[in-house]
Design a protein around this motif. Structure first.
Motif, short mmCIF file in Angstrom:
data_model
loop_
_atom_site.label_atom_id
_atom_site.label_comp_id
_atom_site.label_asym_id
_atom_site.label_seq_id
_atom_site.Cartn_x
_atom_site.Cartn_y
_atom_site.Cartn_z
N PRO A 1 -0.71 -23.21 -24.44
CA PRO A 1 -1.59 -22.90 -23.31
C PRO A 1 -2.96 -23.57 -23.48
O PRO A 1 -3.49 -23.63 -24.59
CB PRO A 1 -1.72 -21.37 -23.38
CG PRO A 1 -0.57 -20.90 -24.18
CD PRO A 1 -0.26 -22.00 -25.14
N GLU A 2 -3.50 -24.07 -22.38
CA GLU A 2 -4.80 -24.73 -22.44
C GLU A 2 -5.81 -24.02 -21.54
O GLU A 2 -5.47 -23.53 -20.46
CB GLU A 2 -4.65 -26.19 -21.98
CG GLU A 2 -3.78 -27.01 -22.91
CD GLU A 2 -3.61 -28.46 -22.49
OE1 GLU A 2 -2.86 -29.18 -23.16
OE2 GLU A 2 -4.25 -28.86 -21.48
N VAL A 3 -7.04 -23.98 -22.02
CA VAL A 3 -8.17 -23.51 -21.21
C VAL A 3 -9.23 -24.60 -21.27
O VAL A 3 -9.53 -25.13 -22.34
CB VAL A 3 -8.73 -22.16 -21.70
CG1 VAL A 3 -7.70 -21.05 -21.48
CG2 VAL A 3 -9.13 -22.20 -23.16
N ALA A 4 -9.77 -24.95 -20.11
CA ALA A 4 -10.69 -26.08 -20.03
C ALA A 4 -12.08 -25.61 -19.63
O ALA A 4 -12.25 -24.57 -18.97
CB ALA A 4 -10.17 -27.10 -19.03
N PHE A 5 -13.07 -26.40 -20.02
CA PHE A 5 -14.47 -26.10 -19.72
C PHE A 5 -15.08 -27.30 -19.02
O PHE A 5 -14.97 -28.43 -19.49
CB PHE A 5 -15.24 -25.82 -21.02
CG PHE A 5 -14.65 -24.70 -21.83
CD1 PHE A 5 -15.11 -23.40 -21.68
CD2 PHE A 5 -13.62 -24.95 -22.73
CE1 PHE A 5 -14.55 -22.37 -22.41
CE2 PHE A 5 -13.06 -23.92 -23.47
CZ PHE A 5 -13.52 -22.62 -23.32
N ILE A 6 -15.72 -27.02 -17.89
CA ILE A 6 -16.35 -28.10 -17.13
C ILE A 6 -17.60 -27.58 -16.45
O ILE A 6 -17.76 -26.37 -16.23
CB ILE A 6 -15.37 -28.70 -16.09
CG1 ILE A 6 -15.90 -30.04 -15.59
CG2 ILE A 6 -15.13 -27.74 -14.94
CD1 ILE A 6 -14.87 -30.90 -14.91
N GLY A 7 -18.48 -28.51 -16.12
CA GLY A 7 -19.71 -28.16 -15.43
C GLY A 7 -20.56 -29.40 -15.28
O GLY A 7 -20.17 -30.50 -15.72
N VAL B 1 -18.49 -28.78 -4.51
CA VAL B 1 -17.50 -29.84 -4.35
C VAL B 1 -16.40 -29.70 -5.40
O VAL B 1 -15.21 -29.85 -5.09
CB VAL B 1 -18.18 -31.23 -4.46
CG1 VAL B 1 -17.13 -32.34 -4.57
CG2 VAL B 1 -19.08 -31.48 -3.26
N PHE B 2 -16.79 -29.39 -6.62
CA PHE B 2 -15.79 -29.25 -7.66
C PHE B 2 -14.93 -28.00 -7.44
O PHE B 2 -13.71 -28.02 -7.69
CB PHE B 2 -16.44 -29.21 -9.04
CG PHE B 2 -15.50 -29.63 -10.12
CD1 PHE B 2 -15.34 -30.98 -10.42
CD2 PHE B 2 -14.74 -28.72 -10.81
CE1 PHE B 2 -14.45 -31.38 -11.39
CE2 PHE B 2 -13.84 -29.11 -11.78
CZ PHE B 2 -13.70 -30.45 -12.08
N ASP C 1 -9.79 -25.39 -5.77
CA ASP C 1 -9.10 -24.60 -4.75
C ASP C 1 -7.92 -25.39 -4.16
O ASP C 1 -6.83 -24.84 -3.98
CB ASP C 1 -10.06 -24.20 -3.63
CG ASP C 1 -11.03 -23.10 -4.05
OD1 ASP C 1 -10.68 -22.30 -4.93
OD2 ASP C 1 -12.14 -23.05 -3.49
N ARG C 2 -8.16 -26.67 -3.86
CA ARG C 2 -7.09 -27.50 -3.28
C ARG C 2 -5.94 -27.68 -4.26
O ARG C 2 -4.77 -27.71 -3.86
CB ARG C 2 -7.64 -28.87 -2.88
CG ARG C 2 -8.55 -28.87 -1.67
CD ARG C 2 -8.73 -30.27 -1.10
NE ARG C 2 -9.21 -31.21 -2.10
CZ ARG C 2 -10.49 -31.44 -2.36
NH1 ARG C 2 -11.43 -30.76 -1.69
NH2 ARG C 2 -10.86 -32.32 -3.26
N LEU C 3 -6.26 -27.79 -5.54
CA LEU C 3 -5.24 -27.99 -6.56
C LEU C 3 -4.61 -26.68 -7.02
O LEU C 3 -3.65 -26.69 -7.80
CB LEU C 3 -5.83 -28.71 -7.78
CG LEU C 3 -6.33 -30.14 -7.53
CD1 LEU C 3 -7.00 -30.69 -8.78
CD2 LEU C 3 -5.17 -31.04 -7.11
N ALA C 4 -5.15 -25.56 -6.52
CA ALA C 4 -4.65 -24.23 -6.91
C ALA C 4 -4.74 -24.02 -8.42
O ALA C 4 -3.83 -23.47 -9.05
CB ALA C 4 -3.23 -24.01 -6.41
N VAL C 5 -5.87 -24.45 -9.00
CA VAL C 5 -6.12 -24.26 -10.43
C VAL C 5 -7.07 -23.07 -10.59
O VAL C 5 -8.19 -23.08 -10.07
CB VAL C 5 -6.75 -25.52 -11.05
CG1 VAL C 5 -7.15 -25.26 -12.51
CG2 VAL C 5 -5.79 -26.70 -10.97
#
Length: 223
Positions: free
Chosen positions: A43-49, A144-145, A150-154
Motif C-alpha cells: 500500500p502507498e500513501v503519497a504527499f504533495i503540495g 486545480v490539483f 477528484d477527476r481521477l477519483a483518488v
C-alpha cells in the motif's frame, strides 16, 4: 461531515501507529518518468503540495528521522517521485511540489505529467495527503490539483503544515475556509489534519490515519 482531528480515535489506533512508524524506513527508489516507477507490491500513501510547503519535513517527522527525506529551502528542488519503504508495510511517496513559478514551463509540464501518470495508474495508492501551508491557506493552484484528484477519483486528505507558526484563532478560521472549499468534493476525505513537524502537533493523529487507511493490523507487525 468535515471535522478536525480529535481525541475520539481509539487508543489502540495510536498504539499501532506508534509501533509502525517507529520501525525501519528506507529510501528505495526515485522516479523521473513513469518507466522508472518501482513495482507495486505494498500500500502507498503519497504527499504533495505547493513547493516549500514542508513535505520533506513532514515525512521526516512521521518516521522520526531528521534527514531521511531531503529538506531544502529552495522551492522546486524535489523534481522526482521519491519512494520510502516503512517496515515492509507501507510505501511513503514524496511527490514533487507544484506551483513553483521560477521553473520553466517545459519543466513544470514534465513534473505534472509524471505526477498525473502516477496518480492515474498506481493501483496500490490508497491515499494522498494534500499539504497546505497554514500560514497562507489554500490557493487557486491547490484547487486545480484537487480538481485533478477528484477527476481521477483518488482519495485525498487536506493536511495543514507549520501550524506552530499561526495563532489558534487564525488556524480555526483557515480550517473553516478550507472546509467550505472541499465540502462537495467527491474524493476529499472528511477530516482536516493540522500538523507541525517542529512541535509534533498532529503527527500521531496522521500516523494513525495512514495506518488505518492502509489496513495495517497488529498481526502484520509481529514479525
Amino acid at each position: 461531515m468535515i471535522q478536525e482531528y480529535n481525541d475520539s480515535s481509539p487508543k489502540t489506533d495510536f498504539a499501532l501507529a506508534r509501533i509502525l512508524f517507529a520501525r525501519k524506513c528506507n529510501f528505495i527508489a526515485s522516479s523521473a518518468t513513469s518507466m522508472q516507477l518501482p513495482k507495486e507490491n505494498l500500500p502507498e500513501v503519497a504527499f504533495i503540495g505547493r513547493s516549500n510547503v514542508g513535505k520533506s519535513s513532514l515525512v521526516n517527522a512521521l518516521t522520526g528521522r531528521k534527514n531521511m527525506a531531503r529538506k531544502s529551502n529552495t522551492p522546486g528542488r524535489t523534481q522526482e517521485i521519491i519512494f520510502f519503504n516503512l517496515s515492509n508495510q507501507i510505501i511513503l511517496v514524496d511527490l514533487p511540489g507544484y506551483g513553483y513559478a521560477k521553473a520553466s514551463k517545459v519543466k513544470q509540464a514534465k513534473w505534472l505529467k509524471n505526477i498525473f501518470n502516477y496518480l492515474r495508474y498506481r493501483g496500490t495508492l490508497y491515499r494522498v495527503s494534500l499539504l497546505i501551508d497554514s500560514r497562507h491557506g489554500a490557493t487557486d493552484k491547490d484547487d486545480v490539483f484537487m480538481d485533478m484528484l477528484d477527476r481521477l477519483a483518488v482519495s485525498y486528505q487536506v493536511v495543514l503544515t507549520k501550524v506552530d507558526k499561526v495563532k489558534q484563532i487564525d488556524l480555526n478560521v483557515m480550517i473553516k475556509t478550507i472546509i467550505t472549499r472541499i465540502l462537495h468534493r467527491p474524493a476529499a476525505y472528511p477530516i482536516i489534519g493540522a500538523t507541525s513537524a517542529v512541535t509534533g502537533v498532529g503527527i500521531l493523529e496522521l500516523q494513525a490515519e495512514l495506518t488505518r487507511v492502509t489496513n495495517i493490523k497488529l498481526n502484520d507487525l509481529k514479525n
